[in-house]
Motif scaffolding. Structure first.
Motif, PDB file in Angstrom:
ATOM      1  N   GLY A 165       0.838  -1.196   0.000  1.00 41.84           N
ATOM      2  CA  GLY A 165       0.000   0.000   0.000  1.00 41.84           C
ATOM      3  C   GLY A 165       0.871   1.243   0.000  1.00 41.84           C
ATOM      4  O   GLY A 165       2.106   1.167  -0.117  1.00 41.84           O
ATOM      5  N   SER A 166       0.241   2.391   0.151  1.00 45.41           N
ATOM      6  CA  SER A 166       0.971   3.655   0.114  1.00 45.41           C
ATOM      7  C   SER A 166       2.115   3.685   1.118  1.00 45.41           C
ATOM      8  O   SER A 166       3.233   4.094   0.789  1.00 45.41           O
ATOM      9  N   TYR A 181       0.197  -3.400  -6.327  1.00 50.30           N
ATOM     10  CA  TYR A 181       0.763  -2.334  -5.516  1.00 50.30           C
ATOM     11  C   TYR A 181      -0.162  -1.131  -5.520  1.00 50.30           C
ATOM     12  O   TYR A 181      -0.856  -0.881  -6.497  1.00 50.30           O
ATOM     13  N   GLU A 200       3.416  -8.345  -1.738  1.00 51.89           N
ATOM     14  CA  GLU A 200       2.035  -7.904  -1.943  1.00 51.89           C
ATOM     15  C   GLU A 200       1.307  -9.007  -2.682  1.00 51.89           C
ATOM     16  O   GLU A 200       1.815  -9.537  -3.669  1.00 51.89           O
ATOM     17  N   GLY A 223      -2.405  -0.358  -2.856  1.00 50.92           N
ATOM     18  CA  GLY A 223      -3.293  -0.480  -1.708  1.00 50.92           C
ATOM     19  C   GLY A 223      -4.700   0.021  -1.971  1.00 50.92           C
ATOM     20  O   GLY A 223      -5.033   0.511  -3.039  1.00 50.92           O
ATOM     21  N   THR A 224      -5.516  -0.104  -0.950  1.00 42.89           N
ATOM     22  CA  THR A 224      -6.924   0.257  -1.049  1.00 42.89           C
ATOM     23  C   THR A 224      -7.123   1.716  -1.409  1.00 42.89           C
ATOM     24  O   THR A 224      -7.947   2.060  -2.256  1.00 42.89           O
ATOM     25  N   CYS A 225      -6.367   2.604  -0.803  1.00 38.61           N
ATOM     26  CA  CYS A 225      -6.570   4.036  -1.039  1.00 38.61           C
ATOM     27  C   CYS A 225      -6.319   4.392  -2.504  1.00 38.61           C
ATOM     28  O   CYS A 225      -7.119   5.081  -3.128  1.00 38.61           O
TER      29      CYS A 225
END
Length: 86
Positions: A14-15, A39, A35, A41-43
């Motif tokens: 993620g970030s 790459y 991961e 992440g959710t955001c």
């Protein structure tokens, strides 16, 4: 002392994980990221960033209308949802 292949091994791309690996690499360290899928992440992939793009897009009609009051010639605007989603 045991030898390792990496100075930093990050679990989660993620970030925060990507940033940690980049900072370590910029300091000359060997970094790796684990991961499961993609790459970002959710955001970045499903949450904050796509939501912000939708909000920005929703404001354009108002901005086009305002621009005419400032001397801009704005042609008839149209919107294509599949293009935004893509």
């Amino acid at each position: 002392m045991a030898g390792y292949d990496y100075d930093l091994f990050v679990i989660g791309g993620g970030s925060g994980g990507v940033r940690a690996a980049r900072v370590a690499a910029s300091l000359g360290k060997r970094a790796a990221i684990a991961e499961e899928y993609r790459y970002g992440g959710t955001c970045v992939i499903r949450g904050c960033v796509p939501k912000k793009l939708y909000v920005y897009a929703s404001q354009f009609p108002e901005h086009f209308a305002d621009a005419a009051g400032y001397g801009w010639t704005v042609p008839e605007a149209s919107f294509d949802w599949p293009t935004l989603v893509a």
